[in-house]
Design an enzyme around this catalytic site. Sequence first.
Site, PDB file in Angstrom:
ATOM      1  N   HIS A 138     -19.467  34.193 -30.219  1.00 26.96           N
ATOM      2  CA  HIS A 138     -19.290  35.037 -31.399  1.00 26.96           C
ATOM      3  C   HIS A 138     -19.637  34.307 -32.695  1.00 26.96           C
ATOM      4  CE1 HIS A 138     -16.139  37.628 -29.069  1.00 26.96           C
ATOM      5  NE2 HIS A 138     -17.384  37.887 -28.707  1.00 26.96           N
ATOM      6  N   HIS A 165     -12.780  36.270 -22.154  1.00 31.36           N
ATOM      7  CA  HIS A 165     -14.119  36.593 -22.657  1.00 31.36           C
ATOM      8  C   HIS A 165     -14.810  35.405 -23.322  1.00 31.36           C
ATOM      9  CE1 HIS A 165     -12.401  40.923 -22.958  1.00 31.36           C
ATOM     10  NE2 HIS A 165     -13.062  40.784 -21.824  1.00 31.36           N
ATOM     11  N   HIS A 166     -14.095  34.326 -23.546  1.00 27.51           N
ATOM     12  CA  HIS A 166     -14.643  33.071 -24.080  1.00 27.51           C
ATOM     13  C   HIS A 166     -15.342  33.249 -25.430  1.00 27.51           C
ATOM     14  CE1 HIS A 166     -13.684  31.919 -20.031  1.00 27.51           C
ATOM     15  NE2 HIS A 166     -14.601  32.723 -19.539  1.00 27.51           N
ATOM     16  N   CYS A 167     -14.834  34.181 -26.237  1.00 24.32           N
ATOM     17  CA  CYS A 167     -15.443  34.456 -27.553  1.00 24.32           C
ATOM     18  C   CYS A 167     -16.941  34.739 -27.419  1.00 24.32           C
ATOM     19  CB  CYS A 167     -15.209  33.287 -28.519  1.00 24.32           C
ATOM     20  SG  CYS A 167     -13.490  33.003 -28.931  1.00 24.32           S
ATOM     21  N   ALA A 168     -17.293  35.464 -26.364  1.00 25.04           N
ATOM     22  CA  ALA A 168     -18.704  35.780 -26.112  1.00 25.04           C
ATOM     23  C   ALA A 168     -18.796  37.115 -25.377  1.00 25.04           C
ATOM     24  CB  ALA A 168     -19.354  34.669 -25.300  1.00 25.04           C
TER      25      ALA A 168
END
Length: 402
Positions: free
Chosen positions: A115, A354-357
Amino acid sequence: MENGANVDIRADIPLLEEVIYLDAASTTPTPKPVVEAMCDYFYKYNSNTGRGAYRMAVKATKEFEGARSRISKFIGCSPTEVIFTKNTTEAINLVANGLDFKKGDSIIVPNIEHHSNFIPWLNLKKKGVELKVIKADEYGIVDPADVESAVDANTKLITTTHVSNAIGSVQPVNDIGKIADENDVLYLIDAAQSAGHMKLDVKETYADFVSFPGHKGLLGPIGTGFLYCSNESVDKLEPMNYGGGTVLDVSEGEFSLEDVPARFEGGTQNIAGFIGLGVAVDYIKRIGMDKIENHSKKLTAQLFQEINDIENTIVYGSPENIYGIVAFNIDGVNAHDVAKILDELKNICVRSGHHCAIPAIRHIGAFELGGTVRASVHYYNTKEEIEIFGETLREISKFFGD
């Protein structure tokens, strides 16, 4: 595990006695020499940098700027091309907000970004900037030909991650850089998952900007990061944080800025943190990037195989391309539950979600599953730890499979 000269990394990271730490993609534990260097600052010369004339202030400034020189040599640039930030995200936002984007400009970005290398560009749509999103293949790899096809007269910047934080896929950053260079387009690389994990000479990438974290592969303190900004591109970038330390002269009607990089580093910096980061870079160099890279490649392959051999697992990415990171799911089991059970059974630390993605997670078809489980390694990990991880994962898989 073979270590570099005068480096026993596991002895230097006490918490590894208690846990199996497989979350390097989020942050890495800090070795003793780095912590000791920071303590040395606090105990012996805790003062601000800059114009102080007394000895402690001079010492602090010397050590602070010495860290900048160590970092610049490590990535292959001059000290004036290293701008300190608090993290990778701030470094990317400095570029996104510091360049003079205008209505009608376009930016090219893959759909597998963190992100931090997506939202700042998406936010520029408010100014009328077009975002051209390039789709990676099923393994999370970007085709340079797709990037080249997207370039037109309005393209102002191309950006890509070096290693996907969600998938572990390694991108052809040099090839994409050549495309940017040939088309006279600015180019930014997010090196959050490659710095300290593999060799990276910024001049070889054709990049104008490269964003770095201190607290991941470089084994430095949390709260440190930096932006490589080429001397050729720095005049295109406006500071985002004016004030103390950034100005050369001020009158009631105008001001003039300090030279680079001081003009971009307003206010008191994380002095102890950056001194620690300089020591961390030296620590990485003592181990040797060749040893780190070879060790990580072996562990990544072992990690992929351990997971892939379990019948009801889904592993993402291509084993020939991923580096340092393996993302997976156990069929029918929530990713967070898997991470919690690994921790409870064997003190194994992995990341889940979601791993900031989110765009990347959607791309690999894992969004509806709540994301993925992500295991990530560094030089301090061992093949024995990967074996324990694999055995524990088999137990979990068998339990839910039954």
